[in-house]
Design an enzyme around this catalytic site. Structure first.
Site: not given
Length: 335
Positions: A124, A176
């Site tokens: 990764s 949000k």
């Protein structure tokens, strides 16, 4: 005569005290000078005075680390450093941490040769770090790859319903405060997160294709999150050669003209130097933030160095074995 005898005894006592405090002050001065020399890395690294090859260890979870970036900048500017071996043993970390380290190493590689040497693991963000080098070496049984990005979050809504706890929120828009831990993820929020993941993933794929000289579609074919042995990674074009530090040194000599007799000196950030902190600093580290860091070291594996204040916020690019899964889940990542 008695008065003279008492004065003589007092004088001798005073003289002994003066000698004692002078000796104490001398020893204290020696200790202070030794501490300063140890802090500056003078002990155990005298080879830095002459030309040498720098070994830069990168282990544990990779996060945005200003100290390491500063050290890489010092390597780039130090004329005595003729080449750098990046000694990798990392499962990855945050995408920003991997990108920051990648960019710093690319700037270093513009000034002097850089080799990445994969130990047990460089996956990764660890592999993202490796591709910043000019040449990648790994062992036959090293683990590398795991090209990808993810984000994970929990949902405790069922438990909260059982406890009779409800949450409400007032927000400026539907995206949000999403996702949250108490309700299902709406499709629009999932689409927003997927777009974010895709953007970071495409950046990662493009860097692999660019640095490894591979077609983008070919990279995507192997960039499904899977890991590869060193030998398989070589066959796929993800690394260049098999071996350890001797293979790295051989490449530096044959391909970049670096003298074979140059010593290899390990460069570490201050917090990683064994015995590099003065006594008071080591005590503060052991009994302060060192306690929390020690717990996190278990997450990344034995011997890992975890920067202070570590939190795996944001997008994550990490591969880990099963024995680290539960710990990593608590810090926000699982693949």
């Amino acid at each position: 005569m008695a008065l003279d005898a008492d004065a003589l005894v007092d004088r001798r006592r005073l003289r002994r005290k003066v000698v004692f405090w002078r000796a104490f002050a001398f020893l204290l001065a020696i200790a202070a000078i030794g501490g300063m020399l140890a802090w500056s890395g003078a002990f155990g690294s005298l080879d830095r005075r002459g030309a040498h090859i720098a070994r830069l260890p990168v282990g544990g979870l990779i996060v945005d680390d200003r100290d390491r970036v500063k050290l890489i900048e010092e390597l780039a500017e130090n004329e005595r450093v003729k080449a750098v071996i990046v000694d990798l043993n990392s499962p990855g970390g945050t995408t920003v941490g991997g990108e920051t380290l990648y960019m710093a190493l690319r700037e270093l590689a513009e000034k002097k040769p850089v080799v990445a040497q994969v130990g047990t693991l460089a996956a990764s963000a660890g592999y993202m770090t490796a591709i910043a080098s000019d040449h990648i070496v790994a062992r036959h049984t090293s683990i590398t790859g795991s090209i990808g990005v993810y984000i994970q979050y929990g949902n405790f809504g069922g438990l909260l319903d059982t406890l009779g706890v409800k949450f409400d929120v007032v927000r400026s828009g539907p995206l949000k405060a999403e996702p949250n831990f108490h309700s299902d993820t709406p499709p629009a929020v999932r689409d927003n997160l997927q777009a974010l993941i895709n953007d970071s993933y495409e950046w990662f794929v493009a860097r692999v294709a660019e640095r490894r000289g591979l077609d983008t579609d070919a990279v995507r074919a192997v960039a499904q999150g899977g890991v590869y042995s060193g030998e398989a990674a070589r066959d796929l074009g993800l690394i260049d050669d098999l071996g350890g530090e001797e293979a790295s040194l051989k490449w530096l000599e044959t391909e970049r003209g670096i003298a074979a007799d140059l010593p290899v000196v390990t460069w570490r950030v201050a917090r990683e130097r064994e015995g590099g902190l003065p006594f008071v600093g080591r005590m503060a580290h052991w009994f302060g933030s060192g306690v929390a860091s020690g717990a996190l070291e278990a997450v990344a594996g034995a011997g890992a160095i975890i920067p202070e204040g570590l939190a795996l916020d944001g997008l994550v690019s990490v591969w880990h074995a099963r024995n680290a899964a539960e710990s990593l889940d608590r810090t926000g990542g699982r693949e």
